[in-house]
Motif scaffolding. Structure first.
Motif, mmCIF file in Angstrom:
data_model
loop_
_atom_site.group_PDB
_atom_site.id
_atom_site.type_symbol
_atom_site.label_atom_id
_atom_site.label_comp_id
_atom_site.label_asym_id
_atom_site.label_seq_id
_atom_site.Cartn_x
_atom_site.Cartn_y
_atom_site.Cartn_z
ATOM 1 N N THR A 1 0.365 -1.269 0.007
ATOM 2 C CA THR A 1 -0.070 0.331 0.109
ATOM 3 C C THR A 1 0.779 1.522 0.099
ATOM 4 O O THR A 1 0.649 1.858 -0.811
ATOM 5 C CB THR A 1 -0.741 -0.053 1.299
ATOM 6 O OG1 THR A 1 -1.878 -1.237 1.264
ATOM 7 C CG2 THR A 1 -2.066 0.985 1.267
ATOM 8 N N ASP A 2 2.579 1.288 0.892
ATOM 9 C CA ASP A 2 2.883 2.436 0.482
ATOM 10 C C ASP A 2 3.321 2.772 -1.330
ATOM 11 O O ASP A 2 3.565 3.775 -1.189
ATOM 12 C CB ASP A 2 4.096 2.097 1.846
ATOM 13 C CG ASP A 2 3.615 2.159 2.926
ATOM 14 O OD1 ASP A 2 2.780 2.227 3.201
ATOM 15 O OD2 ASP A 2 4.485 0.993 3.406
ATOM 16 N N ASP A 3 4.166 1.188 -1.084
ATOM 17 C CA ASP A 3 4.148 1.588 -2.936
ATOM 18 C C ASP A 3 2.679 2.278 -4.280
ATOM 19 O O ASP A 3 3.485 2.721 -4.900
ATOM 20 C CB ASP A 3 4.636 0.528 -3.622
ATOM 21 C CG ASP A 3 5.219 0.398 -4.938
ATOM 22 O OD1 ASP A 3 6.022 1.063 -5.263
ATOM 23 O OD2 ASP A 3 4.940 -0.214 -5.872
ATOM 24 N N LEU A 4 1.935 1.349 -3.764
ATOM 25 C CA LEU A 4 0.644 2.211 -4.519
ATOM 26 C C LEU A 4 0.597 3.681 -3.756
ATOM 27 O O LEU A 4 0.083 4.900 -4.885
ATOM 28 C CB LEU A 4 -0.723 1.244 -3.553
ATOM 29 C CG LEU A 4 -2.029 2.084 -4.419
ATOM 30 C CD1 LEU A 4 -2.197 1.970 -5.844
ATOM 31 C CD2 LEU A 4 -3.086 1.245 -3.786
ATOM 32 N N MET A 5 0.739 4.163 -2.758
ATOM 33 C CA MET A 5 0.875 6.046 -2.691
ATOM 34 C C MET A 5 1.758 6.228 -3.609
ATOM 35 O O MET A 5 1.556 7.814 -3.922
ATOM 36 C CB MET A 5 0.707 5.787 -1.169
ATOM 37 C CG MET A 5 -0.617 5.465 -0.098
ATOM 38 S SD MET A 5 0.537 5.000 1.756
ATOM 39 C CE MET A 5 0.004 7.426 1.678
ATOM 40 N N THR A 6 2.980 6.161 -3.462
ATOM 41 C CA THR A 6 3.731 6.613 -4.208
ATOM 42 C C THR A 6 3.543 5.737 -5.432
ATOM 43 O O THR A 6 3.772 7.591 -6.177
ATOM 44 C CB THR A 6 5.424 5.543 -4.549
ATOM 45 O OG1 THR A 6 5.960 5.803 -2.780
ATOM 46 C CG2 THR A 6 6.160 6.198 -4.562
#
Length: 432
Positions: A12-17
C-alpha cells in the motif's frame, strides 16, 4: 482455503507512491513500465519485428500499456491470462486555446473529461501535468506538482439559496480555474510557462495533452490508519495491483500454463473508443503478434483466445454508511473484506457463472476472501472495459475490483488492506 495473506503495508505504501507519481495516464504507464523493467521486462516498438523469445515484454502507446511474459515451454496456442484495467480518471483538461480570464483574473480554459464529481474540484490546490508534443516529432512528460490553479467556489453571501436548493454548477462557466492576476490574456502564456518549467526553448511545443490534478498527496486515514485516501484510485489502484502481480509471477521461476498479460487502457471514462482504448485494436494486435512471433498460425491464435480469461479489474462501490438505501439490500460490499465480484445480468459487467468460478478458484488458492456487488434494481448500473473486451476478442471475461467510497471524486477512499488482497488474488489468477 489458504490462510489469508498477512497484510503487507509495503504494497500500500508503494501504491501511494504510484498514485502520487501518476497524475496522468501518460505518467501512469511510465511508472508501470519502470516497475516492469526492474523485473526484467523490456520495451518493444510496434514498428519493429518481434521474435518469440522467452521473457517479459511491454508495449507503450500514449496512455496505454500492454505487458506480457512468455514462460518456458509456451506454445503458439498457449492461452492468455489477462488482467485488464484503465489508466484514465475523470478530471479537468486544458482546452486547445488555454489562456483565458476576466475582471483582473488570469484563468485556464478547461474541458470536463469523463464524469467527475464537480464539487470535489472546488477550492482545491491544483497542479497541471500531461504530455507535450515537440517540434521535432518527439514528446516530453511534464508535471507541475505544486499549487498552481484553483477553482474558487462562490461565497455563500452571494448565493444564499445554496443551502436550500443545493449547489448547481455550470460546466462551462463555473469550473474555469484561476492562476494569477492581470488583464492581458496573452496567447500561449500557459504553454510558454510549461516550456520554461520543462527546460525547453520557447516555441518548441506544438501540441499538448494537459490536465489538472490535486496536489494533496495520498494518505492513511482513521484512528488506526486502516483507510487510504488518495486521487485516481479509479483505476490506478488496479493498474498498480496488476503490474505488481505480473512482475511477481514473471520473477517467481514457476512453470506457468498460461501467458500472463497486463492490459491497461486509456479512455475508459469516455467510452474506450480510441487507438489506446479497450474498444480499439491494441490488445488484439499485441496478442496476435505474440502468437505469430512464436511461429503460430490463425488456428493457433483462435485456440489461444478460446482458452483465455480476462479479469477486468476496476473499482466498485462499497456500501455508503450515509446512503445505504442506494445499494442492493442483500449486497453490501465492505472495505477491507476483499475484492468484489461485479455482476449485472444486462451485461454492464461481463461476469457469468463460469467466470465467477474462475475468480473464486483464484481467491481460494490465494487465501483471499471476496465479496459480490450487484446494483440496486432502481439504480442504473455503470460499466467497465469487461463487456468490451469480451465482445471484441471473444475472451471469457470477469469483472472484479476493490470497493471504494467517493468514486469519481478528486479524492477517493478505500480500506488500506484491500489493494494488497487484490494483488494476491491477481497473482493466483495469472499463475493459473
Amino acid at each position: 482455503m489458504r490462510t489469508p495473506p498477512r497484510f503487507d503495508r509495503g504494497h500500500t505504501d508503494d501504491l501511494m507512491t504510484f498514485l502520487a507519481s501518476s497524475p496522468t495516464p501518460y505518467h501512469a504507464v511510465a511508472s508501470a513500465a519502470e516497475r516492469l523493467e526492474k523485473a526484467g521486462f523490456r520495451q518493444l516498438s510496434e514498428t519493429d519485428a518481434w521474435d518469440g523469445s522467452l521473457g517479459g515484454r511491454y508495449v507503450l502507446r500514449g496512455g496505454a500499456i500492454i505487458a506480457w511474459y512468455v514462460p518456458e515451454g509456451a506454445h503458439p496456442h498457449t492461452p492468455f491470462r489477462i488482467v485488464g484495467a484503465h489508466t484514465d480518471s475523470p478530471n479537468l483538461r486544458v482546452k486547445p486555446r488555454p489562456d483565458s480570464g476576466a475582471h483582473g483574473w488570469r484563468q485556464i480554459a478547461v474541458e470536463i473529461y469523463g464524469g467527475p464529481l464537480l464539487n470535489s474540484w472546488l477550492d482545491r490546490d491544483l497542479g497541471i501535468a500531461g504530455r507535450l508534443s515537440l517540434r521535432d516529432g518527439g514528446s516530453r512528460l511534464v508535471n507541475v506538482d505544486r499549487p498552481l490553479l484553483r477553482v474558487p467556489q462562490l461565497a455563500i453571501h452571494l448565493d444564499r439559496n445554496v443551502t436550500s436548493d443545493g449547489l448547481k454548477l455550470d460546466k462551462q462557466r463555473h469550473l474555469q480555474p484561476v492562476w494569477g492576476l492581470g488583464d492581458d490574456v496573452r496567447d500561449g502564456d500557459l504553454i510558454a510557462f510549461l516550456e520554461e518549467e520543462s527546460g525547453l526553448p520557447k516555441g518548441e511545443v506544438t501540441g499538448w495533452d494537459l490536465m489538472t490534478h490535486s496536489v494533496e498527496p495520498p494518505a492513511y486515514l482513521g484512528r488506526d490508519n486502516e483507510l487510504l485516501a488518495g486521487p485516481r484510485m479509479d483505476n490506478l489502484l488496479s493498474v498498480h495491483a496488476g503490474t505488481a502481480a505480473l512482475a511477481s509471477v514473471a520473477t517467481s521461476g514457476d512453470d506457468l500454463p498460461y501467458i500472463p498479460v497486463l492490459a491497461a487502457f486509456d479512455h475508459e471514462e469516455n467510452g474506450s473508443q480510441s487507438d489506446t482504448g479497450a474498444d480499439g485494436p491494441l490488445l488484439g494486435g499485441v496478442l496476435e503478434r505474440s502468437v505469430l512471433a512464436r511461429g503460430g498460425s490463425y488456428e493457433d491464435r483462435a485456440r489461444a483466445l478460446a482458452g483465455s480469461v480476462c479479469l477486468s479489474s476496476d473499482t466498485g462501490h462499497a456500501v455508503h454508511p450515509n446512503y445505504a438505501e442506494r445499494h442492493d439490500p442483500t449486497h453490501h460490499p465492505r472495505a477491507d473484506a476483499g475484492p468484489i465480484l461485479k455482476v449485472n445480468v444486462n451485461n454492464r459487467y461481463a461476469t457469468d457463472g463460469s467466470g465467477r468460478a474462475v475468480f473464486a478458484a483464484a481467491c481460494e488458492k490465494a487465501g483471499v476472501p471476496f465479496q459480490t456487488f450487484v446494483s440496486n434494481n432502481s439504480m442504473p448500473c455503470g460499466t467497465t472495459i469487461g463487456p468490451i473486451t469480451a465482445a471484441r476478442h471473444g475472451i471469457r471475461t470477469v469483472d472484479i475490483g476493490v470497493a471504494i467510497l467517493s468514486m469519481h471524486s478528486v479524492r477517493e477512499l478505500c480500506g488500506a488492506k484491500d489493494p494488497y488482497l487484490l494483488a494476491n488474488a491477481l497473482v493466483s489468477f495469472l499463475e493459473g
